[in-house]
Scaffold this active site. Structure first.
Site, short mmCIF file in Angstrom:
data_model
loop_
_atom_site.label_atom_id
_atom_site.label_comp_id
_atom_site.label_asym_id
_atom_site.label_seq_id
_atom_site.Cartn_x
_atom_site.Cartn_y
_atom_site.Cartn_z
N LYS A 281 0.76 -1.25 -0.08
CA LYS A 281 -0.06 0.14 0.12
C LYS A 281 0.74 1.23 -0.16
O LYS A 281 2.20 1.13 0.37
CB LYS A 281 -0.58 0.10 1.24
CG LYS A 281 -1.95 -0.94 1.34
CD LYS A 281 -2.75 -0.79 2.38
CE LYS A 281 -4.10 -1.85 2.62
NZ LYS A 281 -5.13 -1.68 1.62
N ARG A 355 -10.35 -11.60 1.62
CA ARG A 355 -11.24 -12.52 1.24
C ARG A 355 -10.45 -13.71 1.23
O ARG A 355 -11.28 -14.99 1.40
CB ARG A 355 -11.91 -12.32 -0.08
CG ARG A 355 -10.60 -11.89 -1.08
CD ARG A 355 -10.89 -11.01 -2.33
NE ARG A 355 -11.07 -9.57 -2.07
CZ ARG A 355 -11.29 -8.87 -3.13
NH1 ARG A 355 -11.53 -9.12 -4.31
NH2 ARG A 355 -11.34 -7.37 -2.83
N1 BES Z 1 -8.22 -3.73 4.22
C1 BES Z 1 -8.34 -3.35 3.00
C2 BES Z 1 -9.40 -2.49 2.61
C3 BES Z 1 -9.78 -1.38 3.26
C4 BES Z 1 -8.82 -0.33 2.50
C5 BES Z 1 -10.41 -0.84 4.20
C6 BES Z 1 -8.98 1.06 2.97
C7 BES Z 1 -10.29 0.41 4.81
C8 BES Z 1 -9.57 1.43 4.05
C9 BES Z 1 -8.24 -4.57 2.16
O1 BES Z 1 -7.56 -5.75 2.40
C10 BES Z 1 -7.68 -4.32 0.72
O2 BES Z 1 -6.70 -3.68 0.75
N2 BES Z 1 -8.66 -4.22 -0.23
C11 BES Z 1 -8.16 -3.67 -1.55
C12 BES Z 1 -8.93 -4.53 -2.78
C13 BES Z 1 -8.22 -4.41 -3.83
C14 BES Z 1 -6.81 -4.88 -3.94
C15 BES Z 1 -9.13 -5.28 -4.90
C16 BES Z 1 -8.78 -2.23 -1.79
O3 BES Z 1 -9.63 -2.02 -1.27
O4 BES Z 1 -7.88 -1.57 -2.32
MN MN Z 2 -5.72 -5.51 1.98
#
Ligand code: BES
Ligand code: MN
Ligand code: ZN
Length: 502
Positions: A281, A355
């Site tokens: 990230k 997931r």
């Molecule tokens: N934990 C995150 C989702 C999230 C991101 C919650 C920001 C709250 C704030 C999750 O594991 C994630 O990183 N999801 C990705 C999915 C994507 C790679 C398809 C996302 O939401 O960017």
């Molecule tokens: Mn994630």
């Protein structure tokens, strides 16, 4: 919890030294209680209002000190808005600001006369319960990780005045429920607020174990990595591989129903830190990914509430937990893993890890032959885009279940809102190399995440709550909210078919 809340049908002769909390409506209109207090205080309230210090705007407060000729030390005037009819949003601000004002004063106890304000279509019993939840919420302080804990308030006791004596018994039950919800929420908030280096999968497991020991009718089982390997949880373990913290699979079992009653299973995403892994990230606000276990926290919190209320139901809480970190052993984009269900998954993005751990937990839940399964997860940033911070995303494979959860959210003022889970979206998860890909491309991220989970719920009546937007607040009030403990509890209260509740 430090604040004790009870209900009474009070007579004005018996007010002691407490702080009286009374409502003022806009256009200088006094509530019945304010009118009464004004009478025993020689018109003090009317005088103050005339001078323009309190305009009745919802959520405004004014503390009056040492009223003459009476036993009580303080009167807190609280603005209650227009027409005696408040929205739930205004009601939240009325109670929160009232309690915050008492918390910041020197008062030890308070009697709240705000129970007769009318909120949307709700009755005074609802108001009593919500007041308890909101009061505990306003008193909450997270100082476990501060070196000095000097923020203690002297405010310890809140009595809710119930105007109508015949409502007293019901209000008592309502406050008991409110207290239990708040205690689950506070636990969820504590777990959420703790940093990733303290709140590890092991920490979550020991918290669940500790709670289970303290509870009646609850057993807690923790599976370690070896046991998960034996079960074939290859998807969950692929995420855990990149971390030095051992993964934990937590199973909390509340046996409050008949032996033959099918259980309701709650599953909470327990990623104790989500760096994204190799698909790392951006660094801005990455600290907030310590909140990626808020689904787990809400399930552990709800189990506490369930147990405090001794709900006559069988409820099982499941928390798959690990960290998501980059490492030589971590999942790489393109890796293919085999889930407990036997389906193979192409990990196209290691940041779609939630997931990957939830799918194995869903498959595991089949063994309980559940009546319904609800998973709770901070699953997608896309959900924050779609619904912001006010409602959780709600999806699933059973319209009746979704409807019940939606209604529970409205009733508990902890809302979720449905999104479609149409077959058309499933196509976005096609993989050239595995049975399914773990991401679905740029559109409809919350829906495709739920589509992924749906592949593991064919034998289940299942709903999914994406709490990415509601689980914590950002900015100056950064911190976990304890949501959706209230929604889950409300749903479960509904399942008792009136055996518990008001
Ligand atoms: N934990 C995150 C989702 C999230 C991101 C919650 C920001 C709250 C704030 C999750 O594991 C994630 O990183 N999801 C990705 C999915 C994507 C790679 C398809 C996302 O939401 O960017
Ligand atoms: Mn994630
Ligand atoms: Zn995550």
């Amino acid at each position: 919890m430090s604040l004790k809340i009870s209900v009474k049908h009070h007579t004005t002769e018996n007010l002691g030294s407490a702080c009286l909390i009374v409502g003022i409506y806009e256009k200088s209109k006094l509530s019945d209680a304010a009118q009464l207090v004004d009478g025993i205080c020689e018109g003090l309230i009317k005088k103050v209002i005339k001078k323009g210090d309190m305009d009745g705007k919802a959520g405004s407060t004014l503390m009056l000190h040492s009223p003459a000729g009476v036993s009580f030390d303080r009167i807190l005037l609280v603005g209650c808005g227009k027409n005696k009819k408040l929205t739930t949003k205004d009601f939240r601000s009325v109670i929160s600001s009232a309690i915050t004002a008492v918390k910041g004063s020197g008062a030890k106890d308070a009697i709240c006369f705000l129970n007769d304000i009318t909120v949307d279509d709700q009755d005074t019993i609802w108001t009593a319960r919500q007041t308890a939840v909101l009061a505990h919420h306003a008193m909450y302080q997270f100082d476990q990780t501060k070196s000095s804990k000097n923020n203690t308030s002297s405010f310890k006791k809140l009595v809710l005045n119930i105007a109508n004596k015949k409502d007293l018994r019901k209000a008592q039950v309502a406050v008991k429920i409110g207290n239990a919800i708040a205690s689950g929420m506070n636990l969820a908030r504590d777990l959420g607020n703790l940093p990733g280096n303290i709140c590890t999968p092991t920490y979550l497991a020991s918290t669940a174990t500790k709670n289970g020991r303290a509870a009646t009718n609850m057993s807690v089982k923790i599976l370690n990595q070896k046991e998960m390997e034996k079960l074939g949880m290859g998807s969950l373990l692929s995420v855990a591989k990149g971390s030095r913290q051992p993964p934990k699979f937590i199973i909390m079992n509340h046996r409050g129903g008949k032996k033959t009653d099918k259980p309701i299973v709650l599953i909470g995403k327990g990623i104790t830190f989500d760096s994204g892994g190799i698909s790392i990230k951006p660094s801005a606000a990455m600290d907030e990914m310590k909140f990626d276990m808020c689904g787990a926290a809400s399930v552990i919190g709800t189990m506490k509430t369930v147990s405090e209320l001794q709900l006559p139901l069988n409820v099982i809480g499941i928390v798959p937990s690990c960290e998501n970190l980059p490492d030589g052993q971590a999942n790489k984009p393109g890796d293919i893993v085999t889930s407990m269900s036997g389906q193979t998954i192409e990990v196209l993005n290691t940041d779609a890890e939630g997931r990957l751990i939830l799918c194995d937990a869903l498959t595991y839940s089949e063994r309980f032959k559940p009546k319904a399964v609800i998973d709770v997860a901070t699953l997608t940033g896309a959900c924050v885009v779609a619904l912001g911070k006010h409602a959780a995303g709600l999806l699933g494979n059973d319209d009746g279940l979704i409807d019940k959860i939606n209604q529970a959210g409205i009733q508990a003022d902890d809302r979720a809102w449905p999104l479609p889970l149409w077959d058309e979206y499933q196509e976005q998860l096609k993989s050239n190399f595995a049975d399914i890909a773990n991401i679905g491309g740029p559109g409809a991220g919350t829906i495709t995440a739920a589509c992924f989970l749906s592949r593991f719920t064919e034998k289940l009546k299942w709903a999914h709550l994406d709490i990415a937007g509601v689980a914590w607040e950002t900015g100056t009030s950064k911190g976990a909210t304890g949501r959706p403990v209230a929604l889950l509890t409300q749903f479960l209260l509904g399942e008792t078919r009136g055996k518990i509740g008001v």
